[in-house]
Design an enzyme around this catalytic site. Sequence first.
Site, PDB file in Angstrom:
ATOM      1  N   GLY A 115      -4.254  33.111  -4.494  1.00 34.73           N
ATOM      2  CA  GLY A 115      -3.299  34.083  -5.031  1.00 34.73           C
ATOM      3  C   GLY A 115      -2.082  33.418  -5.660  1.00 34.73           C
ATOM      4  O   GLY A 115      -1.437  34.008  -6.535  1.00 34.73           O
ATOM      5  N   GLU A 118      -3.139  32.640  -9.054  1.00 35.19           N
ATOM      6  CA  GLU A 118      -3.296  33.924  -9.748  1.00 35.19           C
ATOM      7  C   GLU A 118      -1.941  34.536 -10.095  1.00 35.19           C
ATOM      8  O   GLU A 118      -1.762  35.122 -11.161  1.00 35.19           O
ATOM      9  CB  GLU A 118      -4.125  34.862  -8.867  1.00 35.19           C
ATOM     10  CG  GLU A 118      -5.548  34.341  -8.698  1.00 35.19           C
ATOM     11  CD  GLU A 118      -6.319  35.049  -7.590  1.00 35.19           C
ATOM     12  OE1 GLU A 118      -5.842  35.076  -6.435  1.00 35.19           O
ATOM     13  OE2 GLU A 118      -7.393  35.588  -7.886  1.00 35.19           O
ATOM     14  N   GLU A 138     -10.834  30.106  -2.658  1.00 36.63           N
ATOM     15  CA  GLU A 138     -11.236  31.235  -1.795  1.00 36.63           C
ATOM     16  C   GLU A 138     -12.654  31.091  -1.266  1.00 36.63           C
ATOM     17  O   GLU A 138     -12.984  31.558  -0.185  1.00 36.63           O
ATOM     18  CB  GLU A 138     -11.116  32.562  -2.572  1.00 36.63           C
ATOM     19  CG  GLU A 138      -9.695  32.997  -2.859  1.00 36.63           C
ATOM     20  CD  GLU A 138      -9.145  32.501  -4.188  1.00 36.63           C
ATOM     21  OE1 GLU A 138      -9.666  31.498  -4.734  1.00 36.63           O
ATOM     22  OE2 GLU A 138      -8.191  33.112  -4.683  1.00 36.63           O
TER      23      GLU A 138
HETATM   24  N1  CAA Z   1      -1.868  31.910   4.213  1.00 43.34           N
HETATM   25  C1  CAA Z   1      -1.190  31.824   5.375  1.00 43.34           C
HETATM   26  N2  CAA Z   1      -0.613  30.701   5.826  1.00 43.34           N
HETATM   27  C2  CAA Z   1      -0.747  29.598   5.064  1.00 43.34           C
HETATM   28  C3  CAA Z   1      -1.441  29.601   3.845  1.00 43.34           C
HETATM   29  C4  CAA Z   1      -2.019  30.825   3.410  1.00 43.34           C
HETATM   30  N3  CAA Z   1      -2.662  30.942   2.256  1.00 43.34           N
HETATM   31  N4  CAA Z   1      -1.415  28.345   3.333  1.00 43.34           N
HETATM   32  C5  CAA Z   1      -0.706  27.589   4.191  1.00 43.34           C
HETATM   33  N5  CAA Z   1      -0.302  28.339   5.249  1.00 43.34           N
HETATM   34  C6  CAA Z   1       0.477  27.920   6.409  1.00 43.34           C
HETATM   35  C7  CAA Z   1      -0.363  27.090   7.373  1.00 43.34           C
HETATM   36  O1  CAA Z   1      -1.132  27.917   8.211  1.00 43.34           O
HETATM   37  C8  CAA Z   1       0.707  26.314   8.103  1.00 43.34           C
HETATM   38  O2  CAA Z   1       1.287  27.178   9.065  1.00 43.34           O
HETATM   39  P1  CAA Z   1       1.504  26.652  10.594  1.00 43.34           P
HETATM   40  O3  CAA Z   1       2.519  25.538  10.446  1.00 43.34           O
HETATM   41  O4  CAA Z   1       2.032  27.863  11.288  1.00 43.34           O
HETATM   42  O5  CAA Z   1       0.188  26.172  11.056  1.00 43.34           O
HETATM   43  C9  CAA Z   1       1.761  26.069   7.027  1.00 43.34           C
HETATM   44  O6  CAA Z   1       1.512  27.025   5.997  1.00 43.34           O
HETATM   45  C10 CAA Z   1       1.647  24.690   6.397  1.00 43.34           C
HETATM   46  O7  CAA Z   1       0.321  24.518   5.939  1.00 43.34           O
HETATM   47  P2  CAA Z   1      -0.588  23.235   6.301  1.00 43.34           P
HETATM   48  O8  CAA Z   1      -0.206  22.697   7.644  1.00 43.34           O
HETATM   49  O9  CAA Z   1      -2.009  23.621   6.106  1.00 43.34           O
HETATM   50  O10 CAA Z   1      -0.086  22.224   5.173  1.00 43.34           O
HETATM   51  P3  CAA Z   1      -0.923  21.006   4.559  1.00 43.34           P
HETATM   52  O11 CAA Z   1       0.067  20.225   3.744  1.00 43.34           O
HETATM   53  O12 CAA Z   1      -1.674  20.272   5.616  1.00 43.34           O
HETATM   54  O13 CAA Z   1      -2.000  21.678   3.567  1.00 43.34           O
HETATM   55  C11 CAA Z   1      -2.747  23.205   1.884  1.00 43.34           C
HETATM   56  C12 CAA Z   1      -1.587  22.342   2.429  1.00 43.34           C
HETATM   57  C13 CAA Z   1      -3.865  22.310   1.355  1.00 43.34           C
HETATM   58  C14 CAA Z   1      -2.178  24.054   0.742  1.00 43.34           C
HETATM   59  C15 CAA Z   1      -3.303  24.103   3.012  1.00 43.34           C
HETATM   60  O14 CAA Z   1      -2.218  24.771   3.625  1.00 43.34           O
HETATM   61  C16 CAA Z   1      -4.287  25.145   2.543  1.00 43.34           C
HETATM   62  O15 CAA Z   1      -5.434  24.827   2.270  1.00 43.34           O
HETATM   63  N6  CAA Z   1      -3.852  26.423   2.510  1.00 43.34           N
HETATM   64  C17 CAA Z   1      -4.732  27.526   2.158  1.00 43.34           C
HETATM   65  C18 CAA Z   1      -5.068  27.562   0.677  1.00 43.34           C
HETATM   66  C19 CAA Z   1      -6.002  28.727   0.380  1.00 43.34           C
HETATM   67  O16 CAA Z   1      -7.117  28.787   0.863  1.00 43.34           O
HETATM   68  N7  CAA Z   1      -5.535  29.689  -0.432  1.00 43.34           N
HETATM   69  C20 CAA Z   1      -6.308  30.853  -0.794  1.00 43.34           C
HETATM   70  C21 CAA Z   1      -5.961  32.000   0.108  1.00 43.34           C
HETATM   71  S1  CAA Z   1      -7.025  33.410  -0.121  1.00 43.34           S
HETATM   72  C22 CAA Z   1      -6.449  34.161  -1.525  1.00 43.34           C
HETATM   73  O17 CAA Z   1      -5.461  33.745  -2.097  1.00 43.34           O
HETATM   74  C23 CAA Z   1      -7.222  35.368  -1.967  1.00 43.34           C
HETATM   75  C24 CAA Z   1      -6.891  35.831  -3.353  1.00 43.34           C
HETATM   76  O18 CAA Z   1      -7.577  35.582  -4.297  1.00 43.34           O
HETATM   77  C25 CAA Z   1      -5.704  36.625  -3.614  1.00 43.34           C
END
Ligand code: CAA
Length: 264
Positions: A115, A118, A138
Amino acid sequence: MTYETITVEQRPEPHGAVTLITLNRPQALNALNSQVLEDLIAAFAAFEADDGQRCAVLTGSGDKAFAAGADIKEMADKPAADFYLDDFFARWTSHLVKATRKPWIAAVNGFALGGGCELAMMADFIIASDKAKFGQPEIKLGVAPGMGGSQRLTRAVGKAKAMEMCLTGRMMDAAEAERSGLVARVVPHESLLDEALKTAATIAAMPPMAAIANKEMVNAAFETTLDQGLVVERRIFQILAGSEDKAEGMAAFVEKREGRWKGR
Ligand code: CAA
């Protein structure tokens, strides 16, 4: 107006104010939850309604992320019926894209994933820090883009790259994003905000109705056939030809002075 998840600052520029909106959940890498959506809808509506505000910049707080996606923790236990009945994700486009006629820029300062990517693509254009990373991961969560990634990314970078990114979830760095046409410009991380605000100030100094008109006609290229788009372009040009700002702009050119815009 107070907001829970964003900050909003109106910056008086010499020729028209610029609104700076900052996603402010750095502890969650600015993940986009329902409150962020409500706050952004309110902030964009206020920007749109204020005649003094001419261009907006959207960026992320913290050094790491623009936005790391929709909030996974909020979505994890949500029943499918709720997604469907709420038409989940629909209001991002209806409010931030369709209802916002004035120009706005995404200043992408780090991760723009799911998102987040996006949301950046909803902007009129993206200026990226050299640390920015874009992706639609995703698929790794067992889902797929929901806020326009499969459509806007494909239109921006073409089928091959969009398909590869959606199917593998890999990230694209800023240089590749610029090469691929996803971003307008890449700038050093430290100067991102300055560059984005400077660009917004340039747009804010333009005749405001012409700015809206230019945006509308470029967007028509994504919605129409070439013939229909060319008609949209000519009709909007012809409307502008009757504006006070056209008379002023052309007189100012001939008289070798700056134009003074009325916005009509
Ligand atoms: N939603 C909720 N929380 C999130 C998040 C998300 N999308 N991305 C990161 N966070 C949170 C983590 O859970 C973490 O929280 P805690 O400290 O409470 O555990 C905090 O942010 C820091 O994140 P990381 O410890 O994971 O940080 P990192 O530097 O190790 O990694 C990252 C960074 C690679 C961006 C990793 O956080 C990641 O992969 N995040 C998810 C990315 C993702 O999958 N996005 C798509 C979401 S689905 C979507 O967006 C649907 C759509 O089309 C609209």
